[in-house]
Design a protein around this motif. Structure first.
Motif, PDB file in Angstrom:
ATOM      1  N   ASP A  72       0.671  -1.328  -0.020  1.00  0.00           N
ATOM      2  CA  ASP A  72       0.019  -0.093   0.146  1.00  0.00           C
ATOM      3  C   ASP A  72       0.855   1.392   0.068  1.00  0.00           C
ATOM      4  O   ASP A  72       0.824   2.049  -0.935  1.00  0.00           O
TER       5      ASP A  72
ATOM      6  N   LYS B   1       0.618   9.138  -2.353  1.00  0.00           N
ATOM      7  CA  LYS B   1       0.083   9.628  -1.141  1.00  0.00           C
ATOM      8  C   LYS B   1       1.477   9.791  -0.174  1.00  0.00           C
ATOM      9  O   LYS B   1       1.777   8.712   0.363  1.00  0.00           O
TER      10      LYS B   1
ATOM     11  N   LYS C  63      -4.993  -2.119  -5.959  1.00  0.00           N
ATOM     12  CA  LYS C  63      -4.929  -0.495  -5.746  1.00  0.00           C
ATOM     13  C   LYS C  63      -4.665   0.314  -7.161  1.00  0.00           C
ATOM     14  O   LYS C  63      -5.338   1.269  -7.498  1.00  0.00           O
TER      15      LYS C  63
ATOM     16  N   ARG D  67     -11.048   6.492  -5.530  1.00  0.00           N
ATOM     17  CA  ARG D  67      -9.981   6.087  -4.758  1.00  0.00           C
ATOM     18  C   ARG D  67     -10.177   6.067  -3.224  1.00  0.00           C
ATOM     19  O   ARG D  67      -9.451   5.521  -2.437  1.00  0.00           O
TER      20      ARG D  67
ATOM     21  N   LEU E 246     -10.143   3.174  -1.298  1.00  0.00           N
ATOM     22  CA  LEU E 246      -9.109   2.542  -0.581  1.00  0.00           C
ATOM     23  C   LEU E 246      -8.913   2.933   0.954  1.00  0.00           C
ATOM     24  O   LEU E 246      -8.087   2.235   1.682  1.00  0.00           O
ATOM     25  N   ASN E 247      -9.795   3.805   1.244  1.00  0.00           N
ATOM     26  CA  ASN E 247      -9.755   4.034   3.025  1.00  0.00           C
ATOM     27  C   ASN E 247     -10.707   3.306   3.541  1.00  0.00           C
ATOM     28  O   ASN E 247     -10.767   3.627   4.757  1.00  0.00           O
TER      29      ASN E 247
HETATM   30  N1  GLY Z   1      -3.551   4.214   1.196  1.00  0.00           N
HETATM   31  C1  GLY Z   1      -4.777   4.634   0.432  1.00  0.00           C
HETATM   32  C2  GLY Z   1      -4.339   5.593  -0.793  1.00  0.00           C
HETATM   33  O1  GLY Z   1      -3.139   5.407  -1.429  1.00  0.00           O
HETATM   34  O2  GLY Z   1      -5.343   5.946  -1.496  1.00  0.00           O
END
Ligand code: GLY
Length: 327
Positions: free
Chosen positions: A124, A130, A201, A215, A218-219
Motif C-alpha cells: 500500500d 500519497k 490498488k 480512490r 481504498l480508505n
Molecule cells: N492508502 C490509500 C491510498 O493510497 O489512497
C-alpha cells in the motif's frame, strides 16, 4: 509492472539493485533509512550503495512529523543536495510517507525511489503518491501527491519483520478483499498476495489519482482506523482491521446486511491468527467528524455491500439520528 508513473520491480533478493540503480540513473543519491532497517541490513546494503550518505530516521509513527522532515532537509542541505540528485527511501510506510514528502518539497520536487521493507509498505504505502506527515494529533494532515520513479519489492525483508509488523501488513491485505474480486482465503503465497493487492490498488489510483472519488474506497477501515491508531497507539494495519470491524457493525446498525462479509472477515482473522480488541464505533463518532476527510460536516464513509465498496455520505447529526432511531 507499471503503476501510474512508477515502475515496480519484484525481485527475490537484493542482487538486482545494481540494475535498478542503472535503470533510474542513480548517480548522486542520498539514502533515508529507518533506524531498525539500517541496523539489520547495513552491511548488505553497503554492497550496492558503497560510500553512500545515509540519513537515519527513527522508527515509528510518532516520528512521522514535520520535525523529522526539517531534520532530513537540514542534512540534505549540509550535503549540498542539488536538483538533479535522487533520494532513496528504505523502510516501511512511515519512511516512504516522509521520504515522498521531502522529495516533493525540496527544490519543488526531486527524484526519489523507494525500497519498501514491510508488508504494509509493499502492498500500500509506497505506491500511489500519497505522502505526508501527521500534525496536531491528526494523521497525514500535511502532505502531497508525489510518486516515486521506482519501487524495488523484495520479500527477503519480510523475514526480519516482527509478528506485529507482519500482522499490520496483513491488515491492509485483508482490506483489499473487500475492494475487488479477491478470494484471499484461497491465496497462500505472499508474493502472489502482494502482486494482487498492488493490481487492485492500481485500478483505483489510475482512475482517480487525486482521491476525489473512487480512490477514497481504498480508505475502507481508515476513518475509524486513523482515530484508533493515534488514540490507542496501534500499528496502522491493525487499526485498519479494527476500523473495518467497526464499519461492519455500523452498517448493521444502519440496516445494511454485511453478515457474509463479516463471516469472511472472521475466517481471515482466524487464518492469520489475529485477535482484535473490538472497539465500539459509537465512542468514536465525534472523533471521525474531526478527520480530514470531513467535507463541510459531511463524511464519506466507505461501506461494503456484496464484497464491493461504496461511498456513503452522511453528516454527524444524520448518523446519530439513524443509529438512535433503529435502537
Ligand atoms: N492508502 C490509500 C491510498 O493510497 O489512497
Amino acid at each position: 509492472m507499471q503503476f501510474n508513473n512508477t515502475i515496480i520491480y519484484f525481485e527475490e533478493n537484493l542482487a538486482k539493485l545494481t540494475k535498478f540503480k542503472q535503470e533510474f540513473n542513480l548517480n548522486k543519491y542520498f539514502i533515508i533509512i529507518d533506524n531498525n532497517v539500517y541496523n539489520i541490513y547495513k552491511s548488505e546494503l553497503d554492497k550496492f550503495f558503497l560510500n553512500a550518505k545515509y540519513i537515519i530516521i527513527p522508527s515509528g509513527e510518532e516520528h512521522k512529523n514535520i520535525n523529522t522532515v526539517f531534520k532530513i532537509i537540514d542534512e540534505l542541505l549540509e550535503e549540498n543536495i542539488t536538483r538533479g540528485d535522487t533520494i532513496i527511501g528504505i523502510g516501511g510506510g512511515v519512511t516512504s510517507d516522509i521520504v515522498g514528502f521531502v522529495a516533493s518539497i525540496v527544490y519543488r520536487g526531486i527524484k526519489h525511489v523507494i525500497i519498501p521493507t514491510t508488508l504494509l509498505a509493499m502492498v500500500d504505502a509506497t505506491m500511489g503518491g500519497k505522502c505526508g506527515v501527521d500534525y496536531k494529533g491528526r494523521k497525514n494532515i500535511i502532505g502531497s501527491f508525489y510518486e516515486p520513479k521506482g519501487i524495488y519489492i523484495c520479500p527477503l525483508f519480510l523475514k526480519t519483520l516482527s509478528k506485529e509488523q507482519y500482522e499490520s501488513g496483513l491488515g491492509e491485505v485483508i482490506k483489499y478483499r473487500y475492494l475487488a474480486d479477491f478470494p484471499l482465503l484461497e491465496y497462500n503465497d505472499i508474493i502472489e498476495i502482494i502482486k494482487k493487492c498492488i493490481l487492485i490498488k492500481k485500478e483505483y489510483v489510475e482512475d482517480d489519482f487525486k482521491d476525489k472519488g473512487i480512490r477514497m474506497c481504498l480508505n475502507l477501515g481508515h476513518t475509524f482506523g486513523h482515530v484508533i491508531e493515534l488514540k490507542h497507539n496501534l500499528l496502522h494495519g491493525l487499526a485498519v482491521l479494527e476500523g473495518i470491524d467497526m464499519i461492519f457493525n455500523l452498517e448493521i446498525d444502519l440496516g445494511f446486511s454485511v453478515y457474509k462479509e463479516q463471516k469472511y472477515f472472521k475466517k481471515l482473522l482466524n487464518k492469520y491468527n489475529i485477535t482484535l480488541k473490538g472497539y465500539d464505533y459509537r465512542n468514536y463518532i465525534e472523533d471521525i467528524y474531526g478527520d480530514k476527510k470531513n467535507f463541510n460536516g459531511i463524511l464519506n464513509l466507505v461501506f461494503v455491500k456484496d464484497f464491493k465498496p461504496f461511498l456513503y455520505k452522511i453528516s454527524k447529526d444524520e448518523l446519530y439520528d439513524k443509529i438512535n432511531n433503529r435502537k
